[in-house]
Design a protein around this motif. Structure first.
Motif, short mmCIF file in Angstrom:
data_model
loop_
_atom_site.label_atom_id
_atom_site.label_comp_id
_atom_site.label_asym_id
_atom_site.label_seq_id
_atom_site.Cartn_x
_atom_site.Cartn_y
_atom_site.Cartn_z
N GLN A 119 0.83 -1.21 0.00
CA GLN A 119 0.00 0.00 0.00
C GLN A 119 0.86 1.26 0.00
N SER A 130 -5.92 -1.68 -4.33
CA SER A 130 -7.16 -2.27 -3.80
C SER A 130 -6.96 -3.71 -3.32
N TYR A 134 -7.59 -5.00 0.43
CA TYR A 134 -8.52 -6.10 0.69
C TYR A 134 -7.81 -7.24 1.44
N TYR A 153 -11.97 -2.82 4.70
CA TYR A 153 -13.06 -3.18 3.80
C TYR A 153 -13.86 -1.95 3.37
N GLN A 155 -12.59 0.96 2.84
CA GLN A 155 -11.80 1.55 1.76
C GLN A 155 -12.09 0.83 0.44
N CYS A 156 -12.21 -0.48 0.51
CA CYS A 156 -12.56 -1.25 -0.69
C CYS A 156 -13.92 -0.84 -1.21
N TYR A 161 -14.39 -1.92 -4.96
CA TYR A 161 -13.66 -3.17 -5.11
C TYR A 161 -14.46 -4.31 -4.49
N ARG A 162 -14.62 -5.37 -5.23
CA ARG A 162 -15.43 -6.54 -4.87
C ARG A 162 -16.93 -6.24 -4.85
N ILE A 166 -18.52 -6.82 -0.71
CA ILE A 166 -17.78 -6.19 0.39
C ILE A 166 -18.74 -5.70 1.48
#
Length: 338
Positions: A119, A130, A134, A153, A155-156, A161-162, A166
């Motif tokens: 990161q 991402s 994750y 999560y 932030q995801c 993301y996902r 998520i």
């Protein structure tokens, strides 16, 4: 000397030279010196024979990442931009790979440190990693650090993301940490963002069924069937819900039959049909005993027998699906005697 040893792949000597040089000289503003230090430590980190999960390897990675970052900061004349960028890109990918390696080896502490490095380099390169975020969430979850996992999560979720998944994870962790209201809020946020996602919809449906919010559950089950019209479980749930809410009528049987249409071996649906007809027949039989009108009583009794016959047929089919199921056998004994 550090550069000469590095070019000769005498890495330990190169490390000693560069460390000594930074102690004895004012190199903190020299981009080239930082770049060389990063390259030496990176080479040591990836040297054949370095233990994959050792503290030493993690330290080499940390020093290399830090050195490349300082090389970027001090490269005022932009003489080494492409080389710094290339090395940071490599460190980003390698840190992620090392994190996954340690995670799979259940060394979650080291895994988290490597994901943090991934990161860190991504941030320096101008993007959010991402996958590293994750994976940090997964690692923190394994370490029972649920509050920190939720932060990752989230932030995801902000990065999409996902997708909808998520939000089910965040909702689950809030539930696990005994924060029901925050769990509901997270799920609601996901439902707004992904209104047609069946997984989120099913999660909200199950929550309302658990909390016995039947009217809301009934709305959600209809939405679920509209999105997934061949799901046998949904039709069974709707029929059961209608019975619980006493929304009596032939459409209950219709839902059970649709469940069987999409899953011909759905025992619970077949058994429920038998139970439903038996309940209707019993209610009619009870009604026939209340009236003083003999003809009316006889007609109602005939209707009761029709319902019992439907129940008998349904239970016989249920017995085929589960030949040794005791409650079906007992139900059939009762019906045969009647």
């Amino acid at each position: 000397m550090a550069e000469i040893h590095y070019d000769s792949q005498e890495l330990e000597e190169a490390k000693e030279d560069i460390d000594l040089a930074f102690q004895q000289k004012n190199l903190s503003k020299k981009a080239k010196a930082w770049l060389l230090k990063g390259k030496i430590y990176y080479a040591l980190a990836t040297k054949v024979g370095t233990q994959a999960s050792s503290e030493g390897k993690l330290t080499y990675f940390q020093v290399a990442v830090n050195a490349f970052e300082w090389a970027k900061i001090t490269d005022n004349k932009v003489l080494h931009t492409s080389e710094i960028w290339r090395n940071q890109k490599i460190m980003n990918a390698l840190s992620l790979n090392e994190g996954v390696f340690n995670f799979n080896g259940r060394d979650y502490t080291n895994a988290l440190s490597f994901f943090d490095l991934s990161q860190q380099t991504a941030k320096s390169l101008g993007f959010k990693d991402s996958l590293a975020i994750y994976n940090s969430g997964l690692t923190l979850e394994k370490m029972d650090r649920y509050d920190d996992a939720i932060k990752m999560y989230k932030q995801c979720a902000d990065m999409d993301y996902r997708g909808a998944k998520i939000y089910t994870i965040i909702q689950y962790l809030y539930t696990k940490t005994d924060h029901p209201e925050m769990a509901k809020a997270s799920l609601a946020e996901g439902r707004v963002k992904y209104p047609k996602n069946i997984q989120l919809l099913t999660t909200e449906l199950n929550n309302n069924l658990k909390d016995k919010n039947l009217e809301r559950a009934f709305q959600l089950i209809n939405e679920s069937i509209a999105l997934d019209p061949s799901n046998a479980e949904l039709y069974f749930t709707r029929a059961s819900l209608k019975e619980s809410m006493e929304k009596l009528g032939s459409d209950i049987i219709s839902d059970y039959e649709k469940a069987l249409k999409f899953n011909s071996e759905y025992y619970d649906a077949q058994y429920s049909i038998g139970s439903y007809y038996y309940k209707v027949g019993s209610n009619l039989l009870r009604e026939s005993t209340i009236t003083d009108d003999y003809e009316e009583s006889s007609e109602i009794s005939k209707l009761a027998k029709i319902e019992y016959q439907k129940s008998l047929s349904a239970f016989e089919k249920a017995l085929v699906l589960k030949p040794n199921e005791r409650k079906v056998i007992e139900a059939l004994k009762t019906l045969y005697s009647q």
